[in-house]
Structure formats: C-alpha cells, structure tokens
Design an enzyme around this catalytic site. Structure first.
Site, PDB file in Angstrom:
ATOM      1  N   ASP A  54       0.830  -1.199   0.000  1.00 20.89           N
ATOM      2  CA  ASP A  54       0.000   0.000   0.000  1.00 20.89           C
ATOM      3  C   ASP A  54       0.866   1.251   0.000  1.00 20.89           C
ATOM      4  O   ASP A  54       0.586   2.226  -0.712  1.00 20.89           O
ATOM      5  CB  ASP A  54      -0.912  -0.025   1.226  1.00 20.89           C
ATOM      6  CG  ASP A  54      -1.730   1.241   1.374  1.00 20.89           C
ATOM      7  OD1 ASP A  54      -2.598   1.480   0.517  1.00 20.89           O
ATOM      8  OD2 ASP A  54      -1.502   1.999   2.341  1.00 20.89           O
ATOM      9  N   GLU A 126      -1.970  -5.232  -3.775  1.00 19.84           N
ATOM     10  CA  GLU A 126      -1.029  -4.506  -2.923  1.00 19.84           C
ATOM     11  C   GLU A 126       0.065  -5.430  -2.397  1.00 19.84           C
ATOM     12  O   GLU A 126       1.240  -5.034  -2.333  1.00 19.84           O
ATOM     13  CB  GLU A 126      -1.775  -3.838  -1.774  1.00 19.84           C
ATOM     14  CG  GLU A 126      -2.681  -2.703  -2.225  1.00 19.84           C
ATOM     15  CD  GLU A 126      -3.445  -2.063  -1.085  1.00 19.84           C
ATOM     16  OE1 GLU A 126      -3.890  -0.909  -1.259  1.00 19.84           O
ATOM     17  OE2 GLU A 126      -3.601  -2.701  -0.023  1.00 19.84           O
TER      18      GLU A 126
END
Length: 239
Positions: A54, A126
């Site tokens: 992320d 992610e």
C-alpha cells in the site's frame, strides 16, 4: 480461485510474464497470493505484504501524478491519488492480471461476493506490489505500477466523476469530514421548480447552487466549491 497449493511452473511463468518480473525468491510470489484463510504457518499469508505494498503504491502513484499534472494543486492531486489507489482500481488491476485464478484461500472465503470479494482482490494486488519491491527493488516495482496504472491516471484526467463524489473524497482527505447539503429554498411552479442548495464543509466558506432538481443543485454547489478551492479547473464563462 485455486486450491491452497503452490503455483505450478506453467502458472508461475504466465503470471511472471504479466507482472514483467521473474522472481528470484519464488516463495515471495506464493505468499503474496495466499489469503490468511489458507495459511499453514504464521507469516505465510499476504497481510504484512499488503501493508508494505500500500505504501509503495502510494509513493509511486504520487510521483506519477506529480510529474504528469504539473499545474495541479494539492487538492486535485489528492483526489486523483485516492481514486487510483482505491480498492476499485486495485481490484480492476487484479482482474486485468486474472489474479482470481491464482489467489489461494480457505473454503469460507471462496463464498464471498460483491464488495468483500473486491477487497480481497485489491489486497492481493497490494501484496503483489510489495513482493515485487522486496524481490527486485523500487525501480522494478515502479515499472510494474506504471504498466498498469499510467493509462488509468491519464484517462482519469478526462473522466472526472460527479462533483459530489469528488468533493466528498477531497473533504475527507483534507478535513476528515463529510460535506453537508441543505435545501434553502424551493421556488417556482410545480412544473418548473427551482431548488437553492447550500453545501457546507467545516472550516471553509459554503457555496450555493440553483437548479431544477435538488440533486442538480447539489452538483452545482459542489462544482463551485471544487473550482473555488482549486480542485477542479474553473469552467469557461458561459459553459
């Protein structure tokens, strides 16, 4: 979704081709694709990788937007960033990579549908970014991100979402609050009404819009606030 087993050599080669990176440590790719429900030992699923991925995605997208939109203000860049790192966008990348064919889960997760399943696909993207970063470094991760996000960043320039959505994302990012809309006045005959609506965001000056429907007036008010705050470029006079 596949059963809880490591990737076959053929599947690994196919996925690495789509990613654009051959993993030196093959276990990293397996871990990135393993949901917590399918783990066999502590640390063998993608949750920690998701945390790192992320941040890597956010950095690379922020840099991409900074370089692509040289005249955009901080507010506009924040709205674009939020859109490009959203679960919806990450899930769309997962679909482009056909990750649903490779994600390893437990039986309970296979029953998920809708937004919860979308979030799983987004999380895996992610974690995959983190695995690429750890295996090949930032430049390799950036190359992967540009491959699948650059076109989306450019297309977003000509395809802004509705003003209320944009204003809500910006106000959440900037002030941590949701815009409030209030109907101040309804005038005109029933067949041709006019609604005057005010939008308020805590800490800044409100804006008003007048239109033939409540929703349209809300959109006008939101648009005026976005333009005033520099989030959207002001429309030419008469448009």
């Amino acid at each position: 979704m596949s059963k809880a087993q490591t990737l076959s050599a053929a599947d690994r080669a196919k996925l690495e081709s789509l990613i654009g990176h051959d993993f030196a440590e093959k276990e990293r790719l397996d871990r990135a694709l393993t949901h917590a429900s399918a783990r066999t030992e502590k640390g063998s699923n993608y949750e920690r990788l998701e945390f790192l991925g992320d941040r890597v995605l956010g950095l690379c997208i922020a840099e991409l937007l900074f370089r692509t939109f040289g005249t955009a203000g901080e507010g506009e860049l924040s709205v674009r960033l939020n859109q490009l790192v959203s679960a919806e966008t990450c899930a769309a990348v997962a679909d482009e990579l056909n990750l649903h064919l490779y994600i390893r889960t437990g039986a309970d997760v296979k029953k998920l549908t809708g937004k919860r399943m979308m979030n799983v696909r987004a999380d895996v993207v992610e974690s995959l970014i983190a695995a690429i970063y750890l295996d090949g470094g930032l430049e390799v991760a950036r190359r992967f991100i540009l491959r699948y996000w650059q076109g989306r960043a450019v297309r977003a320039d000509g395809a802004k979402r509705d003003a209320k959505t944009e204003l809500q994302e910006w106000s959440h990012a900037k002030f941590g609050v949701t815009p409030l809309y209030r109907v101040d006045e309804r005038s005109g005959p029933d067949h041709d009404p006019r609604f005057k609506v005010t939008v308020e965001v805590a800490g800044i000056k409100p804006e008003t819009g007048v239109e033939r429907s409540k929703r349209a007036a809300e959109q006008v008010a939101a648009t005026k606030m976005l333009e005033r705050e520099g989030i959207w470029q002001q429309s030419p006079a008469g448009n």
